[in-house]
Design an enzyme around this catalytic site. Structure first.
Site, PDB file in Angstrom:
ATOM      1  N   TYR A 147      21.327  60.683  22.723  1.00 33.33           N
ATOM      2  CA  TYR A 147      21.232  62.005  22.058  1.00 33.33           C
ATOM      3  C   TYR A 147      22.604  62.447  21.550  1.00 33.33           C
ATOM      4  CZ  TYR A 147      19.884  67.007  21.735  1.00 33.33           C
ATOM      5  OH  TYR A 147      19.628  68.292  21.321  1.00 33.33           O
ATOM      6  N   PRO A 177      23.941  74.280  18.685  1.00 30.05           N
ATOM      7  CA  PRO A 177      23.476  75.178  19.742  1.00 30.05           C
ATOM      8  C   PRO A 177      23.933  74.654  21.105  1.00 30.05           C
ATOM      9  CG  PRO A 177      21.656  74.492  18.310  1.00 30.05           C
ATOM     10  CD  PRO A 177      22.822  73.596  18.017  1.00 30.05           C
ATOM     11  N   TYR A 179      22.879  75.480  25.257  1.00 27.18           N
ATOM     12  CA  TYR A 179      21.584  75.379  25.950  1.00 27.18           C
ATOM     13  C   TYR A 179      20.741  76.616  25.635  1.00 27.18           C
ATOM     14  CZ  TYR A 179      22.994  71.161  28.309  1.00 27.18           C
ATOM     15  OH  TYR A 179      23.365  69.862  28.568  1.00 27.18           O
TER      16      TYR A 179
HETATM   17  N1  CAA Z   1      26.663  65.445  35.860  1.00 29.15           N
HETATM   18  C1  CAA Z   1      27.025  64.632  36.872  1.00 29.15           C
HETATM   19  N2  CAA Z   1      26.149  63.946  37.625  1.00 29.15           N
HETATM   20  C2  CAA Z   1      24.855  64.103  37.348  1.00 29.15           C
HETATM   21  C3  CAA Z   1      24.383  64.935  36.311  1.00 29.15           C
HETATM   22  C4  CAA Z   1      25.363  65.628  35.578  1.00 29.15           C
HETATM   23  N3  CAA Z   1      25.024  66.451  34.584  1.00 29.15           N
HETATM   24  N4  CAA Z   1      23.041  64.875  36.266  1.00 29.15           N
HETATM   25  C5  CAA Z   1      22.663  64.032  37.252  1.00 29.15           C
HETATM   26  N5  CAA Z   1      23.754  63.575  37.909  1.00 29.15           N
HETATM   27  C6  CAA Z   1      23.797  62.652  39.014  1.00 29.15           C
HETATM   28  C7  CAA Z   1      22.696  62.847  40.032  1.00 29.15           C
HETATM   29  O1  CAA Z   1      23.056  63.888  40.895  1.00 29.15           O
HETATM   30  C8  CAA Z   1      22.623  61.504  40.689  1.00 29.15           C
HETATM   31  O2  CAA Z   1      23.666  61.391  41.616  1.00 29.15           O
HETATM   32  P1  CAA Z   1      23.441  60.611  43.020  1.00 29.15           P
HETATM   33  O3  CAA Z   1      23.051  59.219  42.636  1.00 29.15           O
HETATM   34  O4  CAA Z   1      24.779  60.724  43.677  1.00 29.15           O
HETATM   35  O5  CAA Z   1      22.355  61.378  43.691  1.00 29.15           O
HETATM   36  C9  CAA Z   1      22.965  60.535  39.580  1.00 29.15           C
HETATM   37  O6  CAA Z   1      23.565  61.340  38.551  1.00 29.15           O
HETATM   38  C10 CAA Z   1      21.794  59.823  38.908  1.00 29.15           C
HETATM   39  O7  CAA Z   1      20.624  60.430  39.279  1.00 29.15           O
HETATM   40  P2  CAA Z   1      19.233  59.679  39.269  1.00 29.15           P
HETATM   41  O8  CAA Z   1      19.378  58.226  39.580  1.00 29.15           O
HETATM   42  O9  CAA Z   1      18.316  60.481  40.118  1.00 29.15           O
HETATM   43  O10 CAA Z   1      18.915  59.786  37.742  1.00 29.15           O
HETATM   44  P3  CAA Z   1      17.513  59.705  37.081  1.00 29.15           P
HETATM   45  O11 CAA Z   1      17.317  58.326  36.544  1.00 29.15           O
HETATM   46  O12 CAA Z   1      16.431  60.279  37.924  1.00 29.15           O
HETATM   47  O13 CAA Z   1      17.763  60.670  35.843  1.00 29.15           O
HETATM   48  C11 CAA Z   1      18.359  62.720  34.786  1.00 29.15           C
HETATM   49  C12 CAA Z   1      17.857  62.049  36.053  1.00 29.15           C
HETATM   50  C13 CAA Z   1      17.509  62.290  33.594  1.00 29.15           C
HETATM   51  C14 CAA Z   1      19.791  62.338  34.517  1.00 29.15           C
HETATM   52  C15 CAA Z   1      18.217  64.227  35.048  1.00 29.15           C
HETATM   53  O14 CAA Z   1      19.145  64.587  36.040  1.00 29.15           O
HETATM   54  C16 CAA Z   1      18.477  65.069  33.831  1.00 29.15           C
HETATM   55  O15 CAA Z   1      17.568  65.281  33.023  1.00 29.15           O
HETATM   56  N6  CAA Z   1      19.693  65.588  33.673  1.00 29.15           N
HETATM   57  C17 CAA Z   1      20.011  66.543  32.606  1.00 29.15           C
HETATM   58  C18 CAA Z   1      20.572  65.868  31.391  1.00 29.15           C
HETATM   59  C19 CAA Z   1      20.835  66.939  30.370  1.00 29.15           C
HETATM   60  O16 CAA Z   1      21.635  67.840  30.544  1.00 29.15           O
HETATM   61  N7  CAA Z   1      20.105  66.903  29.251  1.00 29.15           N
HETATM   62  C20 CAA Z   1      20.194  67.926  28.264  1.00 29.15           C
HETATM   63  C21 CAA Z   1      18.816  68.271  27.815  1.00 29.15           C
HETATM   64  S1  CAA Z   1      18.749  69.761  26.827  1.00 29.15           S
HETATM   65  C22 CAA Z   1      19.278  69.275  25.323  1.00 29.15           C
HETATM   66  O17 CAA Z   1      19.561  68.148  25.079  1.00 29.15           O
HETATM   67  C23 CAA Z   1      19.385  70.339  24.282  1.00 29.15           C
HETATM   68  C24 CAA Z   1      20.755  70.479  23.798  1.00 29.15           C
HETATM   69  O18 CAA Z   1      21.070  70.056  22.684  1.00 29.15           O
HETATM   70  C25 CAA Z   1      21.750  71.209  24.615  1.00 29.15           C
END
Ligand code: CAA
Length: 240
Positions: A147, A177, A179
């Site tokens: 993304y 934008p 969030y």
């Molecule tokens: N920063 C640092 N670490 C993070 C993190 C972050 N933002 N998000 C997750 N982690 C960590 C987790 O805590 C986890 O750590 P541990 O292994 O120590 O527990 C590790 O990363 C990986 O976690 P998972 O193996 O459980 O990951 P997963 O395969 O289940 O994926 C994810 C989970 C998809 C990353 C989920 O956490 C997620 O959706 N995160 C948000 C991502 C994000 O911010 N997306 C923005 C969407 S909105 C948008 O895109 C609109 C816009 O333009 C602003």
């Protein structure tokens, strides 16, 4: 005659707010959507804004859709390339399919949306293009290599188009934008979302209408000298 505005992904989220704002400002709006027929029909019922279904990731589909809009409404003079998707995953888990889907929709989709209308804008010597990028194209984001790459790419598109279109009174600008309270952000796990909100000095998510206001500003006839710029709207979360 009011100018015709095309808003991709224009029946939901930020796109719906943009479609409504432009209609209220007196433009004739065509909103595209990819999948949800019922939501689009409801949106048209509520707003009177026509909706058109096509896949922005497909060039021929986009071109045919744009031809249909132009035959029904008239030449498109304003384009808001807003349609976008997420397929978030940490890089070590990201699949080639997740990479490709996001590139095809968010980056190639912008090309597919603008390219068919560009010759007409050049001929008529008027055009307003706004690409909805993202804070995450500016700063990168954990789990968004795909993304963030597309949203950074959007900035390259507008800066290049701005230079090519300027002599023909075509502007191209980006909005990044932060969030915003849409389905896309609500799909982020609650705990992660809470930690994101804690990083926003405004202390809240943005509203779709706060992005729509910026679009209205950029597409005005009077905005001809604002070209190639990036407007950040993120509650002071990140500065470039
Ligand atoms: N920063 C640092 N670490 C993070 C993190 C972050 N933002 N998000 C997750 N982690 C960590 C987790 O805590 C986890 O750590 P541990 O292994 O120590 O527990 C590790 O990363 C990986 O976690 P998972 O193996 O459980 O990951 P997963 O395969 O289940 O994926 C994810 C989970 C998809 C990353 C989920 O956490 C997620 O959706 N995160 C948000 C991502 C994000 O911010 N997306 C923005 C969407 S909105 C948008 O895109 C609109 C816009 O333009 C602003």
């Amino acid at each position: 005659m009011s100018r015709i505005a095309l808003v991709t992904g224009g029946s939901r989220g930020i796109g719906a707010a943009i479609s409504r704002e432009l209609k209220e400002a007196g433009y004739t709006v065509a909103a595209t959507y990819a999948g949800n027929d019922d939501a689009a029909a409801k949106f048209t019922d509520e707003t009177g804004i026509k909706t058109y279904k096509w896949n922005v990731a497909d060039y021929d589909d986009s071109k045919a859709g744009i031809e249909k809009v132009e035959s029904e409404l008239g030449p498109i003079e304003i384009v808001v390339a807003n349609a976008g998707i997420t397929r978030d995953a940490p890089f070590h888990k990201m699949t080639p399919e997740q990479w490709k889907e996001v590139i095809d929709t968010n980056l190639t989709g912008v090309f597919n949306t603008i390219h068919p209308v560009w010759p007409g804008m050049r001929e008529r010597k008027f055009g307003r293009i706004v690409v909805i990028s993202s804070i995450n194209g500016q700063k990168g984001q954990f789990a968004q290599v795909n993304y963030a790459a597309t949203k950074a790419g959007d900035l390259g598109i507008v800066k290049s188009l701005a230079q090519e279109g300027a002599r023909a009174n075509i502007t191209a600008n980006a909005i990044c934008p932060g969030y915003i309270g849409t389905d896309m952000v609500m799909a982020v796990p609650e705990k992660v979302r809470e930690s994101i909100i804690a990083q926003i000095p405004a202390g809240r998510l943005g509203e779709p209408e706060e992005i729509a206001r910026a679009v209205k500003f950029l597409v005005a006839d009077e905005a001809g000298f604002i070209n190639g710029s990036t407007i950040s709207a993120n509650g002071a979360q990140f500065f470039v």
